[in-house]
Motif scaffolding. Structure first.
Motif, PDB file in Angstrom:
ATOM      1  N   GLY A   1      -6.638  60.491 -32.728  1.00 28.04           N
ATOM      2  CA  GLY A   1      -8.033  60.860 -32.503  1.00 28.04           C
ATOM      3  C   GLY A   1      -8.347  61.284 -31.089  1.00 28.04           C
ATOM      4  N   GLN A   2      -7.306  61.636 -30.314  1.00 28.67           N
ATOM      5  CA  GLN A   2      -7.537  62.144 -28.960  1.00 28.67           C
ATOM      6  C   GLN A   2      -6.316  62.920 -28.494  1.00 28.67           C
ATOM      7  OE1 GLN A   2      -8.193  58.810 -26.367  1.00 28.67           O
ATOM      8  NE2 GLN A   2      -6.060  58.151 -26.404  1.00 28.67           N
ATOM      9  N   THR A   3      -6.522  63.799 -27.519  1.00 27.31           N
ATOM     10  CA  THR A   3      -5.409  64.564 -26.979  1.00 27.31           C
ATOM     11  C   THR A   3      -4.507  63.668 -26.149  1.00 27.31           C
ATOM     12  OG1 THR A   3      -6.811  65.228 -25.117  1.00 27.31           O
ATOM     13  CG2 THR A   3      -6.626  66.770 -26.968  1.00 27.31           C
ATOM     14  N   THR A   4      -3.307  64.160 -25.871  1.00 29.63           N
ATOM     15  CA  THR A   4      -2.324  63.369 -25.142  1.00 29.63           C
ATOM     16  C   THR A   4      -2.831  62.922 -23.784  1.00 29.63           C
ATOM     17  OG1 THR A   4      -0.553  64.582 -26.271  1.00 29.63           O
ATOM     18  CG2 THR A   4       0.048  63.355 -24.292  1.00 29.63           C
ATOM     19  N   ASP A   5      -3.597  63.778 -23.108  1.00 31.16           N
ATOM     20  CA  ASP A   5      -4.111  63.418 -21.787  1.00 31.16           C
ATOM     21  C   ASP A   5      -5.352  62.532 -21.853  1.00 31.16           C
ATOM     22  OD1 ASP A   5      -6.105  65.162 -22.598  1.00 31.16           O
ATOM     23  OD2 ASP A   5      -5.501  66.775 -21.234  1.00 31.16           O
ATOM     24  N   GLY A   6      -5.845  62.262 -23.067  1.00 32.16           N
ATOM     25  CA  GLY A   6      -6.987  61.383 -23.236  1.00 32.16           C
ATOM     26  C   GLY A   6      -8.327  62.001 -22.904  1.00 32.16           C
ATOM     27  N   ARG A   7      -8.363  63.285 -22.618  1.00 34.91           N
ATOM     28  CA  ARG A   7      -9.612  63.919 -22.164  1.00 34.91           C
ATOM     29  C   ARG A   7     -10.506  64.372 -23.312  1.00 34.91           C
ATOM     30  NH1 ARG A   7      -7.400  67.862 -17.266  1.00 34.91           N
ATOM     31  NH2 ARG A   7      -6.680  66.166 -15.867  1.00 34.91           N
ATOM     32  N   THR A   8      -9.912  64.642 -24.475  1.00 36.28           N
ATOM     33  CA  THR A   8     -10.698  65.189 -25.582  1.00 36.28           C
ATOM     34  C   THR A   8     -10.603  64.291 -26.797  1.00 36.28           C
ATOM     35  OG1 THR A   8     -10.196  67.433 -24.797  1.00 36.28           O
ATOM     36  CG2 THR A   8     -11.073  67.215 -27.034  1.00 36.28           C
ATOM     37  N   ARG A   9     -11.759  63.877 -27.327  1.00 36.84           N
ATOM     38  CA  ARG A   9     -11.806  63.095 -28.549  1.00 36.84           C
ATOM     39  C   ARG A   9     -11.701  64.035 -29.747  1.00 36.84           C
ATOM     40  NH1 ARG A   9     -10.935  57.877 -28.154  1.00 36.84           N
ATOM     41  NH2 ARG A   9     -12.249  57.508 -29.987  1.00 36.84           N
ATOM     42  N   LEU A  10     -10.968  63.599 -30.758  1.00 41.54           N
ATOM     43  CA  LEU A  10     -10.727  64.430 -31.923  1.00 41.54           C
ATOM     44  C   LEU A  10     -11.077  63.685 -33.203  1.00 41.54           C
ATOM     45  CD1 LEU A  10      -7.144  65.609 -30.880  1.00 41.54           C
ATOM     46  CD2 LEU A  10      -9.244  66.953 -30.650  1.00 41.54           C
ATOM     47  N   LYS A  11     -11.386  64.434 -34.235  1.00 39.03           N
ATOM     48  CA  LYS A  11     -11.541  63.856 -35.564  1.00 39.03           C
ATOM     49  C   LYS A  11     -10.164  63.818 -36.231  1.00 39.03           C
ATOM     50  CE  LYS A  11     -16.236  65.641 -36.150  1.00 39.03           C
ATOM     51  NZ  LYS A  11     -17.100  66.586 -36.900  1.00 39.03           N
ATOM     52  N   SER A  12      -9.914  62.777 -37.010  1.00 40.91           N
ATOM     53  CA  SER A  12      -8.629  62.640 -37.690  1.00 40.91           C
ATOM     54  C   SER A  12      -8.753  63.088 -39.141  1.00 40.91           C
ATOM     55  CB  SER A  12      -8.144  61.191 -37.639  1.00 40.91           C
ATOM     56  OG  SER A  12      -7.877  60.803 -36.307  1.00 40.91           O
ATOM     57  N   PRO A  13      -7.740  63.768 -39.669  1.00 42.97           N
ATOM     58  CA  PRO A  13      -7.774  64.192 -41.071  1.00 42.97           C
ATOM     59  C   PRO A  13      -7.496  63.018 -42.005  1.00 42.97           C
ATOM     60  CG  PRO A  13      -5.703  64.830 -40.059  1.00 42.97           C
ATOM     61  CD  PRO A  13      -6.545  64.233 -38.965  1.00 42.97           C
ATOM     62  N   SER A  14      -7.585  63.276 -43.297  1.00 45.98           N
ATOM     63  CA  SER A  14      -7.417  62.203 -44.280  1.00 45.98           C
ATOM     64  C   SER A  14      -5.964  61.803 -44.476  1.00 45.98           C
ATOM     65  CB  SER A  14      -8.007  62.641 -45.625  1.00 45.98           C
ATOM     66  OG  SER A  14      -7.362  63.825 -46.104  1.00 45.98           O
TER      67      SER A  14
END
Length: 380
Positions: A290-303
């Motif tokens: 739920g985030q990029t490797t550098d921790g800067r961007t939050r992401l939504k996770s797929p099912s």
């Protein structure tokens, strides 16, 4: 995680037949790794539990890999914490059964197979758990032609894999235990607690011999499907198999497995594809966490789970495309379609997750420009 090293041509004893027309697609662990198991048995001078083919130390070495005193290299079958494997092996040396629990794709089945092969020399006493698994799969069934002609008799009885393991001092494997209906699961309680299986129709019982035990697997996502009763859960020692801890570890797992699958499937050789493997692993780990490797961007996770198993599948498919329809080099467009298929399980929600990731993350990575274009092309 799994790192198998199979050869496409194996006979029933694990040796090469030299005849491709007789090759099996996937030899059992005790066939594919017969030479390693034999080398370990020859070098193993440590105490062995009753009926075990190898000592607990040798079983652990077989799973995790190592070098024997004579220089024989034992390939790693599982990449993960050593203590987890030691606990699993030690459990099998006690009177408690072993439950391997974890997310889909964490090598539960593979570890189960290799443990059974190393401990008892066979991994084929298997019950595949589904919603339709009947009690006969755990206990026993009948040859109905003989049953009708002769009545109940030992000759008409058809033993289950569990009963066979009890009689043969072996390990029985039960896959997807929580998929099995609860009333069928409970048929295991007497087997695991009393180490006996009554056959009331014949007025007899089958008693487990030394060396018998059970390895079951279950996905932690299946909790609530057919939850284990407290009585049954007490008969198991649970070992949770985690996802790889680091990106480098996961890249190593995928690289090894892809190389061996290519050999087993006799795919035309494709030069090293480390860059694309790392890209696939990075994408899966970022979407999983739920985030990029550098921790800067939050992401939504797929099912989906996006485990190393899916990464292996994506890269193997890409190698097949590169070998048969490309220039022999694994390139971004060879893996783009596979990644889309792995991520987008729900055509609405997962596609939105993937589109957002593609535009917010992939597009911004300048060295990923060819991959971005390939993904846009297959995404429509």
């Amino acid at each position: 995680m799994t790192v198998p090293t199979t050869s496409p041509d194996h006979d029933a004893n694990g040796g090469g037949t030299g005849r491709p027309e007789e090759a099996v697609l996937r030899p059992h662990a005790e066939q594919a790794f017969a030479a390693e198991l034999a080398a370990l048995a020859a070098a193993d001078d440590r105490p062995r539990p009753p009926a075990w083919r190898l000592s607990p130390w040798a079983v652990t070495t077989y799973l995790l890999g190592g070098v024997l005193p004579d220089g024989t290299v034992i390939s790693p079958k599982y990449v993960g914490p050593r203590r987890l494997v030691e606990v699993a092996v030690a459990t099998l040396a006690t009177d408690r059964a072993l439950l391997l629990l974890g997310s889909p794709g964490t090598a539960k089945t593979w570890v189960s197979e290799h443990l059974a092969a190393a401990v008892s020399g066979r991994s084929t006493l298997l019950v595949q758990g589904t919603a339709g698994t009947a009690e006969e799969a755990i206990r026993y069934g009948w040859n109905y032609a003989r049953l009708l002609a002769e009545g109940p008799s030992a000759a008409a009885l058809v033993p289950s894999p569990v009963m066979s393991a009890m009689e043969q001092s072996a390990i029985a494997r039960i896959e997807e235990l929580t998929r099995i209906p609860s009333d069928v699961q409970d048929a295991l309680i007497t087997v695991l607690s009393e180490k006996t299986l009554p056959v009331p129709e014949l007025g007899i019982e089958v008693q487990a011999r030394q060396g018998f035990n059970v390895i079951a697997t279950a996905n932690d996502r299946d909790r609530g499907v057919n939850e284990l009763s407290s009585a049954l859960r007490r008969r198991f020692n649970t070992v949770v198999l985690p996802l790889p801890g680091s990106e480098d570890e996961e890249v190593d797992i995928v690289t090894r497995r892809v190389a061996q699958l290519g050999t087993a499937l006799e795919l035309p050789p494709v030069p090293a594809a480390t860059e694309e493997i790392r890209r696939v692993v990075t994408i899966f780990r970022e979407l999983r966490s739920g985030q990029t490797t550098d921790g800067r961007t939050r992401l939504k996770s797929p099912s989906g789970t996006l485990s190393p198993a899916e990464a292996i599948s994506v890269v193997t498919q890409g190698i097949a495309l590169a070998a048969h329809f490309g220039d022999g080099q694994l390139r971004p467009h060879d893996v783009a379609a596979g990644i889309l298929g792995a991520v987008v399980k729900d055509p609405v929600a997962d596609r939105a997750v993937w589109t957002e990731y593609l535009e917010a993350v992939v597009r911004e990575r300048r060295d990923w420009a060819p991959f971005y274009r390939a993904c846009r092309e297959v995404s429509g």
